[in-house]
Design a protein around this motif. Sequence first.
Motif, PDB file in Angstrom:
ATOM      1  N   PHE B  26      24.590-118.585 -13.625  1.00  0.00           N
ATOM      2  CA  PHE B  26      24.886-119.046 -12.272  1.00  0.00           C
ATOM      3  C   PHE B  26      24.106-118.203 -11.271  1.00  0.00           C
ATOM      4  CE2 PHE B  26      27.467-119.510  -8.430  1.00  0.00           C
ATOM      5  CZ  PHE B  26      27.563-120.887  -8.393  1.00  0.00           C
ATOM      6  N   GLY B  29      23.649-116.121  -4.131  1.00  0.00           N
ATOM      7  CA  GLY B  29      22.608-115.674  -3.199  1.00  0.00           C
ATOM      8  C   GLY B  29      21.332-115.300  -3.936  1.00  0.00           C
ATOM      9  N   THR B  31      20.429-112.328  -5.030  1.00  0.00           N
ATOM     10  CA  THR B  31      19.855-110.995  -4.770  1.00  0.00           C
ATOM     11  C   THR B  31      19.822-110.131  -6.034  1.00  0.00           C
ATOM     12  OG1 THR B  31      22.016-110.151  -4.075  1.00  0.00           O
ATOM     13  CG2 THR B  31      20.551-110.943  -2.338  1.00  0.00           C
ATOM     14  N   THR B 102      26.397-112.962  -1.537  1.00  0.00           N
ATOM     15  CA  THR B 102      27.666-113.683  -1.422  1.00  0.00           C
ATOM     16  C   THR B 102      28.852-112.818  -1.856  1.00  0.00           C
ATOM     17  OG1 THR B 102      27.584-114.586  -3.675  1.00  0.00           O
ATOM     18  CG2 THR B 102      26.512-115.891  -1.930  1.00  0.00           C
TER      19      THR B 102
HETATM   20  C1  LIG Z   1      18.102-104.177  -1.605  1.00  0.00           C
HETATM   21  C2  LIG Z   1      19.525-104.452  -2.038  1.00  0.00           C
HETATM   22  C3  LIG Z   1      20.565-103.761  -1.450  1.00  0.00           C
HETATM   23  C4  LIG Z   1      21.877-103.995  -1.857  1.00  0.00           C
HETATM   24  N1  LIG Z   1      22.874-103.303  -1.249  1.00  0.00           N
HETATM   25  C5  LIG Z   1      24.158-103.522  -1.633  1.00  0.00           C
HETATM   26  C6  LIG Z   1      25.212-102.769  -1.029  1.00  0.00           C
HETATM   27  O1  LIG Z   1      24.998-101.940  -0.147  1.00  0.00           O
HETATM   28  N2  LIG Z   1      26.484-103.015  -1.459  1.00  0.00           N
HETATM   29  C7  LIG Z   1      26.758-103.932  -2.437  1.00  0.00           C
HETATM   30  O2  LIG Z   1      27.922-104.125  -2.768  1.00  0.00           O
HETATM   31  N3  LIG Z   1      25.777-104.646  -3.018  1.00  0.00           N
HETATM   32  C8  LIG Z   1      24.490-104.457  -2.651  1.00  0.00           C
HETATM   33  N4  LIG Z   1      23.488-105.156  -3.253  1.00  0.00           N
HETATM   34  C9  LIG Z   1      23.793-106.014  -4.394  1.00  0.00           C
HETATM   35  C10 LIG Z   1      23.995-107.497  -4.054  1.00  0.00           C
HETATM   36  O3  LIG Z   1      23.128-107.925  -3.038  1.00  0.00           O
HETATM   37  C11 LIG Z   1      25.417-107.830  -3.610  1.00  0.00           C
HETATM   38  O4  LIG Z   1      26.332-107.225  -4.492  1.00  0.00           O
HETATM   39  C12 LIG Z   1      25.684-109.322  -3.520  1.00  0.00           C
HETATM   40  O5  LIG Z   1      26.974-109.541  -2.981  1.00  0.00           O
HETATM   41  C13 LIG Z   1      25.509-110.092  -4.813  1.00  0.00           C
HETATM   42  O6  LIG Z   1      25.694-111.463  -4.504  1.00  0.00           O
HETATM   43  P1  LIG Z   1      24.613-112.618  -4.817  1.00  0.00           P
HETATM   44  O7  LIG Z   1      25.156-113.865  -4.282  1.00  0.00           O
HETATM   45  O8  LIG Z   1      23.266-112.236  -4.355  1.00  0.00           O
HETATM   46  O9  LIG Z   1      24.637-112.569  -6.412  1.00  0.00           O
HETATM   47  P2  LIG Z   1      23.667-113.302  -7.440  1.00  0.00           P
HETATM   48  O10 LIG Z   1      22.435-112.507  -7.611  1.00  0.00           O
HETATM   49  O11 LIG Z   1      23.516-114.744  -7.118  1.00  0.00           O
HETATM   50  O12 LIG Z   1      24.579-113.178  -8.753  1.00  0.00           O
HETATM   51  C14 LIG Z   1      24.918-111.924  -9.302  1.00  0.00           C
HETATM   52  C15 LIG Z   1      25.717-112.146 -10.596  1.00  0.00           C
HETATM   53  O13 LIG Z   1      26.954-112.753 -10.304  1.00  0.00           O
HETATM   54  C16 LIG Z   1      27.086-114.015 -10.937  1.00  0.00           C
HETATM   55  N5  LIG Z   1      27.725-114.891  -9.947  1.00  0.00           N
HETATM   56  C17 LIG Z   1      27.429-114.960  -8.623  1.00  0.00           C
HETATM   57  N6  LIG Z   1      28.287-115.776  -7.999  1.00  0.00           N
HETATM   58  C18 LIG Z   1      29.125-116.242  -8.950  1.00  0.00           C
HETATM   59  C19 LIG Z   1      30.224-117.143  -8.920  1.00  0.00           C
HETATM   60  N7  LIG Z   1      30.646-117.718  -7.782  1.00  0.00           N
HETATM   61  N8  LIG Z   1      30.846-117.405 -10.090  1.00  0.00           N
HETATM   62  C20 LIG Z   1      30.439-116.838 -11.254  1.00  0.00           C
HETATM   63  N9  LIG Z   1      29.409-115.979 -11.333  1.00  0.00           N
HETATM   64  C21 LIG Z   1      28.763-115.687 -10.189  1.00  0.00           C
HETATM   65  C22 LIG Z   1      25.682-114.429 -11.296  1.00  0.00           C
HETATM   66  O14 LIG Z   1      25.641-115.275 -12.431  1.00  0.00           O
HETATM   67  C23 LIG Z   1      25.041-113.095 -11.578  1.00  0.00           C
HETATM   68  O15 LIG Z   1      25.339-112.678 -12.879  1.00  0.00           O
HETATM   69  C24 LIG Z   1      22.153-104.952  -2.852  1.00  0.00           C
HETATM   70  C25 LIG Z   1      21.098-105.668  -3.441  1.00  0.00           C
HETATM   71  C26 LIG Z   1      19.807-105.438  -3.033  1.00  0.00           C
HETATM   72  C27 LIG Z   1      18.696-106.247  -3.648  1.00  0.00           C
END
Ligand SMILES: Cc1cc2nc3c(=O)[nH]c(=O)nc-3n(C[C@H](O)[C@H](O)[C@H](O)COP(=O)(O)OP(=O)(O)OC[C@H]3O[C@@H](n4cnc5c(N)ncnc54)[C@H](O)[C@@H]3O)c2cc1C
Lengths: 160, 272
Positions: B26, B29, B31, B102
Amino acid sequence: MPKTPVQFRINGTDKAVFADGGQSLLDVIRREVGDTAPKYGCGQGTCGACMVLIDGEPHLSCILLAEMADGRSIETASNLDQGGQIHPLQDAFMTHFAAQCGFCTPGMLMAAKALLDKVPNPTREQVIDAISDNLCRCTGYEPIINAILDAAQNPSRRSA
Amino acid sequence: MPITVRSFDRLSDATSVLSSDRAARFIAGGTLVMRDLHEGDVSVSTLVRSMDRTFAEISTTGGRIEIGAGATMAKVLANRDLAFLHPVARHVGGPAIRQMATVGGNLFAPSPYGDFATALLALDATVSLASGFSPREVPLAEFLSHRDRPGNGVVSKVSFPRPPHDAFRFRKASRVRPKGASVIAIAAVLPQSGGRISGARVAYGAMAQTPIRVPAVERALEGKTLDPSGISTAVAVAAEGLSPPTDPIATSWYRSEVAPVHLRRLLLGETG
Ligand SMILES: Cc1cc2nc3c(=O)[nH]c(=O)nc-3n(C[C@H](O)[C@H](O)[C@H](O)COP(=O)(O)OP(=O)(O)OC[C@H]3O[C@@H](n4cnc5c(N)ncnc54)[C@H](O)[C@@H]3O)c2cc1C
């Protein structure tokens, strides 16, 4: 390789491209659109050299799946100069020596533009937060912060 | 490996693909997922997206708050009813990350990430899973203990009771400001009755593989006042029984040493 049709508006022009599965928006902008202003730096969303605005908000195009830009409006640093005149931010960056190697500059400019479009008179703290997704290994940040504050205070500055 | 991207209007359809294809992942966002792909993760051949409109919805009416898993940190920040959560969302990355990251993805973010999940744990959140034909609700603590298990399904939303006024606190220590990964994140709900703490919930981020509750601290706060003498036992047991991870941000030893300092500051409402 499976391809997906993606349509978006980039710098005011509508584009339709076929994105490879898993391709990042940065890759599509550089390879399919031919706009090389956003840079490939870390590929990890850590350096900000790939920053573009999507519907006016900053995004890291290297970690954005191309499909996610479908139907949206993208701005890159290529679009900053208008009618032969550089943008006040670009002018301020030159004046303040806010670019040395220049690799971070397109991302810095877009981060700054996103801020000034919403907050025309930002505080220093707001500027620092706005560029906190962007790394610069040359300037030590101070000239960049000063340039953005200067551009905010003198929005009419233009080089001839 | 060639990757196929599949977008679904209904979460249940996305869930079906995830449960039938072990190489499907899945993406919300993206990231973290896109980072993995750039690093050459060959275990993924299909990316599954949700186009479900309700996936990013936020509801704050009534006593229970519901946040769609697809809601970004920027969306949380734009919601005035969630003002108490703004300091948390503002601590996730910089402005561009917050546009993309997200709430659902944060539940899966490996330590030292997971700041928002830490807050949700203190808030006693429940995770709603759209898995197969039977949607399930799971307490967040239980969900975190098996979040990497295949077949969990898609998280559709998180929900939690609105905390009493001024009872929620959050503090994150990082080495880089204004943006940086956590040395430690602390979230607490500190309900008071007659000036004394009753039923505190305290959670740490970056102090274990996933965000954790800190029962020793919670017990030590029961019936106490939020002043230096009232919190002294809680501070003394701040890192008791924990073995925090060592990573490029901090060593296990350092995390244990600074935990009491940041817990004290959080409890006394000190800044800095
Ligand atoms: C430069 C940088 C800085 C960051 N700084 C922080 C920070 O300060 N604090 C922090 O907490 N995080 C940080 N992050 C990590 C990340 O951006 C966050 O934790 C973010 O909330 C992850 O969400 P996403 O939607 O991008 O996840 P994704 O990359 O889309 O998914 C991450 C994982 O979760 C699973 N997933 C996502 N949504 C679901 C869903 N609804 N149901 C089931 N599985 C799901 C995906 O399959 C994957 O395995 C950072 C990342 C980067 C690149």
